[in-house]
Design a protein around this motif. Structure first.
Motif, PDB file in Angstrom:
ATOM      1  N   ALA A  18      21.942  -9.263 -28.912  1.00  0.00           N
ATOM      2  CA  ALA A  18      22.152 -10.529 -29.352  1.00  0.00           C
ATOM      3  C   ALA A  18      23.141 -11.814 -30.018  1.00  0.00           C
ATOM      4  O   ALA A  18      23.723 -12.588 -29.560  1.00  0.00           O
ATOM      5  N   GLY A  19      23.598 -10.127 -31.019  1.00  0.00           N
ATOM      6  CA  GLY A  19      24.515 -10.762 -31.896  1.00  0.00           C
ATOM      7  C   GLY A  19      26.382 -11.124 -31.012  1.00  0.00           C
ATOM      8  O   GLY A  19      26.931 -11.669 -31.305  1.00  0.00           O
ATOM      9  N   LEU A  20      25.960  -9.697 -30.237  1.00  0.00           N
ATOM     10  CA  LEU A  20      27.436  -9.628 -29.307  1.00  0.00           C
ATOM     11  C   LEU A  20      27.487 -10.746 -28.366  1.00  0.00           C
ATOM     12  O   LEU A  20      28.563 -11.348 -28.095  1.00  0.00           O
ATOM     13  N   GLU A  21      25.918 -11.011 -27.715  1.00  0.00           N
ATOM     14  CA  GLU A  21      25.892 -11.890 -26.785  1.00  0.00           C
ATOM     15  C   GLU A  21      26.199 -13.162 -27.570  1.00  0.00           C
ATOM     16  O   GLU A  21      27.316 -14.215 -27.063  1.00  0.00           O
ATOM     17  N   GLU A  22      25.893 -13.348 -28.778  1.00  0.00           N
ATOM     18  CA  GLU A  22      26.104 -15.104 -29.175  1.00  0.00           C
ATOM     19  C   GLU A  22      27.942 -14.929 -29.510  1.00  0.00           C
ATOM     20  O   GLU A  22      27.900 -15.779 -29.512  1.00  0.00           O
ATOM     21  N   LYS A  23      28.230 -14.027 -30.511  1.00  0.00           N
ATOM     22  CA  LYS A  23      29.705 -13.898 -30.321  1.00  0.00           C
ATOM     23  C   LYS A  23      30.778 -14.067 -28.976  1.00  0.00           C
ATOM     24  O   LYS A  23      31.403 -14.871 -29.342  1.00  0.00           O
ATOM     25  N   ALA A  24      29.880 -13.630 -27.711  1.00  0.00           N
ATOM     26  CA  ALA A  24      31.184 -13.371 -26.417  1.00  0.00           C
ATOM     27  C   ALA A  24      30.773 -15.049 -26.214  1.00  0.00           C
ATOM     28  O   ALA A  24      31.850 -15.758 -25.901  1.00  0.00           O
ATOM     29  N   GLN A  25      29.672 -15.872 -26.571  1.00  0.00           N
ATOM     30  CA  GLN A  25      29.870 -17.477 -25.577  1.00  0.00           C
ATOM     31  C   GLN A  25      30.075 -18.034 -27.167  1.00  0.00           C
ATOM     32  O   GLN A  25      30.649 -19.454 -26.678  1.00  0.00           O
ATOM     33  N   ARG A  26      31.162 -17.827 -28.318  1.00  0.00           N
ATOM     34  CA  ARG A  26      31.087 -18.664 -29.346  1.00  0.00           C
ATOM     35  C   ARG A  26      32.978 -18.568 -29.268  1.00  0.00           C
ATOM     36  O   ARG A  26      34.085 -19.589 -29.091  1.00  0.00           O
ATOM     37  N   TYR A  27      33.235 -17.487 -28.374  1.00  0.00           N
ATOM     38  CA  TYR A  27      34.344 -16.880 -28.267  1.00  0.00           C
ATOM     39  C   TYR A  27      35.089 -17.533 -27.106  1.00  0.00           C
ATOM     40  O   TYR A  27      36.148 -18.175 -26.367  1.00  0.00           O
ATOM     41  N   ALA A  28      34.167 -17.889 -25.552  1.00  0.00           N
ATOM     42  CA  ALA A  28      34.214 -18.776 -24.291  1.00  0.00           C
ATOM     43  C   ALA A  28      33.950 -19.735 -24.927  1.00  0.00           C
ATOM     44  O   ALA A  28      35.514 -20.556 -24.143  1.00  0.00           O
ATOM     45  N   ALA A  29      33.438 -20.876 -25.817  1.00  0.00           N
ATOM     46  CA  ALA A  29      33.501 -21.919 -25.976  1.00  0.00           C
ATOM     47  C   ALA A  29      34.874 -22.057 -27.106  1.00  0.00           C
ATOM     48  O   ALA A  29      35.741 -23.222 -26.424  1.00  0.00           O
ATOM     49  N   ALA A  30      35.060 -21.623 -27.556  1.00  0.00           N
ATOM     50  CA  ALA A  30      36.297 -21.925 -28.051  1.00  0.00           C
ATOM     51  C   ALA A  30      38.031 -21.471 -27.043  1.00  0.00           C
ATOM     52  O   ALA A  30      38.397 -22.352 -27.407  1.00  0.00           O
ATOM     53  N   GLN A  31      37.452 -20.472 -26.360  1.00  0.00           N
ATOM     54  CA  GLN A  31      38.840 -20.787 -25.026  1.00  0.00           C
ATOM     55  C   GLN A  31      38.281 -21.254 -23.900  1.00  0.00           C
ATOM     56  O   GLN A  31      39.929 -21.775 -24.098  1.00  0.00           O
ATOM     57  N   GLU A  32      37.508 -21.934 -24.100  1.00  0.00           N
ATOM     58  CA  GLU A  32      37.342 -23.437 -23.050  1.00  0.00           C
ATOM     59  C   GLU A  32      37.759 -24.378 -23.033  1.00  0.00           C
ATOM     60  O   GLU A  32      38.841 -25.254 -22.927  1.00  0.00           O
ATOM     61  N   GLU A  77      41.512 -26.643 -22.771  1.00  0.00           N
ATOM     62  CA  GLU A  77      41.558 -28.079 -22.568  1.00  0.00           C
ATOM     63  C   GLU A  77      42.420 -28.945 -23.634  1.00  0.00           C
ATOM     64  O   GLU A  77      43.006 -30.269 -23.059  1.00  0.00           O
ATOM     65  N   LEU A  78      43.012 -28.395 -24.109  1.00  0.00           N
ATOM     66  CA  LEU A  78      43.509 -28.861 -24.972  1.00  0.00           C
ATOM     67  C   LEU A  78      44.646 -29.483 -24.681  1.00  0.00           C
ATOM     68  O   LEU A  78      45.641 -28.960 -23.797  1.00  0.00           O
ATOM     69  N   ARG A  79      45.745 -30.734 -25.158  1.00  0.00           N
ATOM     70  CA  ARG A  79      46.616 -31.435 -24.760  1.00  0.00           C
ATOM     71  C   ARG A  79      47.280 -32.593 -25.468  1.00  0.00           C
ATOM     72  O   ARG A  79      46.495 -32.424 -26.077  1.00  0.00           O
ATOM     73  N   LEU A  80      48.541 -31.501 -25.936  1.00  0.00           N
ATOM     74  CA  LEU A  80      49.799 -32.450 -26.922  1.00  0.00           C
ATOM     75  C   LEU A  80      50.660 -33.521 -26.547  1.00  0.00           C
ATOM     76  O   LEU A  80      51.449 -32.206 -25.244  1.00  0.00           O
ATOM     77  N   THR A  81      51.014 -34.919 -27.322  1.00  0.00           N
ATOM     78  CA  THR A  81      51.500 -35.332 -26.420  1.00  0.00           C
ATOM     79  C   THR A  81      52.489 -35.854 -27.843  1.00  0.00           C
ATOM     80  O   THR A  81      52.236 -35.746 -28.916  1.00  0.00           O
ATOM     81  N   GLY A 103      48.194 -24.967 -35.165  1.00  0.00           N
ATOM     82  CA  GLY A 103      47.404 -26.088 -35.764  1.00  0.00           C
ATOM     83  C   GLY A 103      46.493 -26.695 -34.571  1.00  0.00           C
ATOM     84  O   GLY A 103      45.225 -26.495 -35.321  1.00  0.00           O
ATOM     85  N   LYS A 104      46.343 -26.896 -33.973  1.00  0.00           N
ATOM     86  CA  LYS A 104      45.496 -27.607 -32.987  1.00  0.00           C
ATOM     87  C   LYS A 104      44.505 -26.307 -32.406  1.00  0.00           C
ATOM     88  O   LYS A 104      42.778 -26.232 -32.362  1.00  0.00           O
ATOM     89  N   VAL A 105      45.009 -25.268 -32.161  1.00  0.00           N
ATOM     90  CA  VAL A 105      44.274 -24.146 -31.807  1.00  0.00           C
ATOM     91  C   VAL A 105      43.161 -23.629 -33.179  1.00  0.00           C
ATOM     92  O   VAL A 105      42.246 -23.185 -32.822  1.00  0.00           O
ATOM     93  N   ALA A 106      44.273 -23.425 -34.150  1.00  0.00           N
ATOM     94  CA  ALA A 106      43.736 -23.322 -35.663  1.00  0.00           C
ATOM     95  C   ALA A 106      42.299 -23.412 -35.638  1.00  0.00           C
ATOM     96  O   ALA A 106      41.497 -22.951 -36.061  1.00  0.00           O
ATOM     97  N   GLU A 107      42.610 -25.075 -35.716  1.00  0.00           N
ATOM     98  CA  GLU A 107      40.414 -25.465 -35.619  1.00  0.00           C
ATOM     99  C   GLU A 107      40.039 -25.384 -34.603  1.00  0.00           C
ATOM    100  O   GLU A 107      39.354 -25.886 -35.215  1.00  0.00           O
ATOM    101  N   VAL A 108      40.390 -25.477 -33.109  1.00  0.00           N
ATOM    102  CA  VAL A 108      38.918 -24.983 -31.958  1.00  0.00           C
ATOM    103  C   VAL A 108      38.680 -24.119 -32.501  1.00  0.00           C
ATOM    104  O   VAL A 108      37.221 -24.058 -32.782  1.00  0.00           O
ATOM    105  N   MET A 109      39.068 -23.069 -33.163  1.00  0.00           N
ATOM    106  CA  MET A 109      38.738 -21.440 -33.837  1.00  0.00           C
ATOM    107  C   MET A 109      38.256 -21.696 -34.861  1.00  0.00           C
ATOM    108  O   MET A 109      36.664 -20.949 -34.633  1.00  0.00           O
ATOM    109  N   GLN A 110      38.485 -22.432 -35.888  1.00  0.00           N
ATOM    110  CA  GLN A 110      37.366 -22.813 -37.209  1.00  0.00           C
ATOM    111  C   GLN A 110      36.699 -23.401 -36.555  1.00  0.00           C
ATOM    112  O   GLN A 110      34.967 -22.772 -37.527  1.00  0.00           O
TER     113      GLN A 110
END
Length: 174
Positions: free
Chosen positions: A26-40, A44-48, A100-107
């Protein structure tokens, strides 16, 4: 007699072993879901970024690829070389914010989990897309022509070249 280690204790209690394995899975599944959400969220990030004079506006994704390019009216006045320079400078400015934006998402998605992997990934992004100072070089407009001076003769119209037939037309190779 030696005291059984934790694995030995689990082997003595199969129900406890199953519960621990389920917990671990269950811990691995939860971790995989968090990583998938971070990837998604990262995808979606856009910087202008916009050039200081508004001539160029560039939007990039987290991979650094340009997703949108817009020109203001000022862009029409630039020579092609200057417009190209403005596009690249503005693109690099937008890309400079990726790490910086990717670091924010990951945090936000992962918290303090897996710091070593995150630092490696963010370091790679920073080396690929270094931050650009806010001060962007301004576009240079072509200088106006110098005023005519007394020492400079006025331009003359090109002379018409006259082609005279050679004296000996028999020597022409054509």
């Amino acid at each position: 007699m030696t005291r059984p280690n934790e694995l030995g204790e689990l082997m003595l209690d199969p129900d406890e072993a199953q519960r621990k394995m389920d917990q671990w899975a269950a811990g691995l599944e939860e971790k995989a879901q968090r990583y998938a959400a971070a990837q998604e969220r990262t995808e979606e990030l856009r910087l202008t970024a916009t050039s200081s004079d508004g001539a160029v506006k560039v939007t990039v994704g987290a991979d650094g690829g340009v997703t949108a390019l817009e020109f203001g009216n000022k862009a029409r006045t630039y020579p092609m070389e200057e417009l190209s320079r403005q596009i690249l400078a503005t693109m690099h400015q937008a890309q400079g914010g990726i790490a910086g934006k990717v670091a924010e998402v990951m945090q936000e998605s992962l918290g303090d989990e897996d710091q070593e992997t995150r630092e490696l990934m963010i370091g790679t992004l920073r080396s690929r897309f270094p931050e650009i100072e806010e001060e962007e070089p301004t576009a240079s407009e072509p200088p106006p022509p110098p005023p005519p001076s007394a020492s400079t003769p006025p331009p003359q119209a090109p002379r018409e070249r006259r082609h005279e037939a050679p004296d000996d037309e028999g020597n022409s190779p054509w």
